[in-house]
Enzyme design. Structure first.
Site, mmCIF file in Angstrom:
data_model
loop_
_atom_site.group_PDB
_atom_site.id
_atom_site.type_symbol
_atom_site.label_atom_id
_atom_site.label_comp_id
_atom_site.label_asym_id
_atom_site.label_seq_id
_atom_site.Cartn_x
_atom_site.Cartn_y
_atom_site.Cartn_z
ATOM 1 N N GLU A 74 12.376 4.899 -2.010
ATOM 2 C CA GLU A 74 11.981 4.742 -0.604
ATOM 3 C C GLU A 74 13.262 4.716 0.186
ATOM 4 O O GLU A 74 14.091 3.838 -0.009
ATOM 5 C CB GLU A 74 11.248 3.419 -0.394
ATOM 6 N N HIS A 114 1.092 1.583 5.874
ATOM 7 C CA HIS A 114 0.883 3.015 5.637
ATOM 8 C C HIS A 114 0.316 3.706 6.857
ATOM 9 O O HIS A 114 -0.226 4.782 6.751
ATOM 10 C CB HIS A 114 -0.089 3.217 4.454
#
Lengths: 323, 427
Positions: A74, A114
């Site tokens: 990430e 998200h």
């Protein structure tokens, strides 16, 4: 699957339709076959056929050296701090021809972490080009342009749009089709109010324009396509024609894309505005999980906004129209 | 295919005594090592065998040993090589000293991080590379750029912020880039260069295997410090490099301090070389104050990478004689520690070695000192005389394809307007 899609369209003949997913997939496929230096790398792009199946079939066709499944990571830091800045810091010696693509913004029920729209975040960075396609034509043309571009491009798709089908012309299906970066598209011509939107919100704006048309209000809908660089000239030209502006976006209102558009219109077309610019955005809170709250999230903001026009458009009606 | 790194022995130049770990020194540090649970401290025979490979003695050195039977580093360099190494280290040292002077005179500004004391690592590694091999460094990158071949004039100009600098004044001290010499930066955030270097190694492999360029065997060196070894990006890249057998060498310049944070206060297990075998690559610890030892190990690791056998993690024990940056008062380090490492000055050590082994005489070394003084003086004069960047340069080089500036009011791309870079407020 790709062969079938292309076979469906006769030269200059029938208008086919294509989902955004197929559009992205075909764009990747064509660019990879045209240039062996193009490769795809990421989480689940290979054997899983893409986390959202966008890279379906590519591993089989190009092999694991060009479709590289990576260990998970990430990292927004590198997009902002090395990709965007390397060409400048090195004075043109090191360019970064990369496309960062993936879903952006809210899907359905995926929760706060998200669901954020990053258009404004990336759009604030010099050194990046930021694109947000809406239709299949946008998806194909902009992705091809992004892959061919020698600079870092952030390509913001939308998960809910992947399955939507749009009509495509034979020109769009041609493998040399490409859209220019930095140019917006007038999706619908109008003369009473300008509505700017990007990505999924273009669909809503068009629906709203339909409903407004029945009331006798002619709305011009601009599909921004490119967040950075922003097509200020098209937006201003439109506002100078209609004299009213509404900006629509999915992301948070503060420091958002709409704020930038408002500032640029006020700077360049102040005398042409008959009413203050209206911004419509998501609620200024992280996205909730509960389905009913998620539905309220965009319209919650809208209820606190209202449109000044000489034409009678009620507050509640705009709420209903847009969401 | 034999590799010197396949032996099982661990080298232990560490001065730690196992019986009382809580009060023993770590390397040359005067900090006391924290006590650890007993199970971590005394490696059993079986655990040593399980470790993948850790050796600092190359086949070459073993051969020499059997031949001459004398000290480890005998006959490892020729006179020419010795002079090259000496000159490069002296250049690094003099350049950095001049930077300090220039900074205090106001010619240089912002963040400047000097490399004094660590020259053996830069010289030992980078002098083995070809022009096409890549290096990626941190903000302490002046000497890496110089060792790689970037002219001192260009580096000095860059530091002065002049348009003749290697990045036209747009990068500065922390961002040295050179396309010609394959210096890929120069990064301010720690650990930021490691993924970039992993990508460069990936390029080399991709070119060879996918684009079928048979002579693409460039090796990439990633330089970074001890603090970085606690950072997530470091581990992610060790994993990927080992997984894909990338032609990269990870060089840890362990100078025991991350600004004012002692390596021992920050790290659960301060022996960084051990992190290599955890990811499936050899981990090696060497004395980074001895350029010949560095060079031996570096040769092995670079050749390993070039052959396609994958990455190596090399921890170099080294020390910076100055503070973290020119703004650092450097109050936390013990003067005794500094004194200890001052006696291990790499330049003095090489000089002593070459003279004792009759490779050179004093006069030749003095001539090099003088030559380097002139090079550095010339670099300063050149930088002083160079022009500042023109105002129009502000908007240049943001994009390789400048259409990214968008479309102007006339409906055409702004960058196509000949007046585009004049004046700065109209982007």
């Amino acid at each position: 699957m790709l062969g079938i899609v292309r076979g469906r369209v006769a030269r200059g003949g029938v208008n086919a339709s294509m989902t955004v997913r197929d559009a992205l997939n075909s764009a990747l496929d064509e660019e990879m076959s045209a240039d062996p230096k193009v490769f795809v790398m990421g989480e689940e792009v290979g054997e899983y056929q893409g986390a959202y199946k966008i890279s379906k079939g590519l591993l089989e066709k190009y092999g694991p050296e060009r479709v590289v499944d990576t260990p998970i990571t990430e990292a927004i830091d590198h997009i902002i701090n090395s990709a965007a800045k390397s060409n400048y810091m090195s004075a043109g010696q090191i360019s970064v021809p990369i496309v960062f693509r993936g879903p952006n913004g809210a899907a359905a029920g995926v929760g706060a972490q998200h669901s954020q729209c990053y258009a404004a975040w990336f759009g604030a960075c010099p050194g990046l080009k930021v694109l947000a396609p809406y239709s299949s034509e946008d998806a194909r043309g902009l992705l091809k342009a992004a892959i061919r571009d020698p600079d870092p491009v952030v390509f913001l798709e939308n998960e809910l749009l992947y399955g939507e089908s749009f009509p495509v012309s034979a020109e769009v299906l041609d493998s040399s089709f490409c859209l220019p970066i930095g140019k917006a598209k007038i999706e619908r011509e109008g003369k009473d109010v300008t509505i700017t939107a990007f990505s999924k919100m273009v669909g809503y704006a068009l629906k709203a324009a339909e409903i407004l048309a029945k009331e006798g209000i002619s709305a011009e809908v601009i599909n921004l396509r490119s967040i950075r660089p922003l097509d200020r000239s098209s937006i201003n030209a439109s506002v100078r024609k209609t004299n009213r502006l509404i900006t629509v976006e999915e992301g948070f209102p503060q420091h958002g894309v709409g704020a930038e558009i408002c500032a640029c219109v006020v700077e360049e077309s102040f005398e042409y505005l008959d009413a203050p610019v209206e911004r419509i955005a998501g609620a200024d809170v992280p996205m909730p999980y509960a389905a009913n709250l998620e539905r309220e999230w965009p319209s919650h903001r809208v209820q606190h906004s209202f449109v000044y026009t000489n034409v009678k458009v009620e507050r509640s009606k705009i709420t209903f129209l847009l969401f | 295919m034999s590799s010197a790194f396949s032996a099982i022995n661990t080298i232990q130049p560490l001065h730690r005594t196992i019986d009382n770990p809580s009060v023993s020194p770590f390397l040359g540090s005067t900090h006391k090592l924290r006590s650890f649970p007993a199970c971590n401290r005394a490696p059993s025979a079986s655990s040593i065998r399980r470790q993948f490979s850790v050796v600092a003695v190359s086949d070459v050195v073993k051969q020499q040993k059997t031949k001459s039977g004398s000290s480890l580093s005998n006959l490892l360099i020729t006179k020419e090589e010795g002079l090259e190494l000496y000159e490069d280290m002296v250049l690094g040292r003099s350049f950095e000293d001049m930077c300090a002077q220039m900074y205090y005179r106001g010619k240089m500004f912002g963040f400047v991080h000097l490399y004094n004391g660590q020259e053996a690592v830069s010289t030992g590694f980078i002098k083995l590379l070809t022009k096409e091999d890549c290096i990626v460094s941190t903000y302490r990158d002046h000497v890496h750029a110089l060792s790689k071949g970037v002219p001192a004039r260009q580096v000095m100009s860059e530091l002065f912020g002049k348009t003749t600098g290697c990045c036209r004044g747009q990068g500065g001290s922390m961002h040295m880039f050179s396309e010609e010499y394959n210096v890929l930066g120069g990064f301010a955030f720690i650990g930021e260069g490691i993924p970039v270097s992993t990508g460069a190694a990936f390029t080399s492999k991709y070119r060879r295997e996918v684009l079928k360029e048979a002579n693409s065997d460039q090796v990439t060196l990633a330089f970074f410090g001890d603090g970085t070894c606690n950072n997530g990006q470091f581990f992610e890249c060790l994993n990927m490099a080992a997984l894909w057998k990338l032609p990269i060498v990870f060089v840890v310049e362990n100078n025991l301090w991350a600004i004012g944070m002692s390596h021992l206060r920050a790290t659960s297990d301060p022996e960084i070389w051990k992190k290599g075998p955890a990811f499936g690559m050899p981990g090696v610890h060497i004395d980074g104050m001895d350029v010949l030892k560095v060079r031996e190990v570096a040769k092995e690791a670079v050749e390993r990478a070039r052959r396609g056998e994958g990455p190596t993690l090399i921890e170099c024990e080294t020390y910076r004689f100055r503070g973290h940056s020119l703004a650092d008062p450097d109050e936390l380090r013990d003067p005794a520690e500094k004194a200890h490492y001052a006696t291990r000055d790499p330049i003095a050590a090489l000089k002593k070695y070459m003279i004792e082994n009759k490779l050179v005489n004093e006069a030749e070394l003095k001539a090099i000192d003088k030559k380097i003084d002139e090079v550095v003086e010339d670099a300063v004069e050149f930088a002083d005389a160079s022009p500042h960047p023109a105002r129009s340069q502000l908007l240049e080089n943001v994009f390789a394809d400048p259409k990214g500036f968008g479309i102007g009011p006339d409906g055409r791309y702004r960058c196509e307007d000949p007046k585009f870079t004049e004046g700065t407020a109209h982007v």
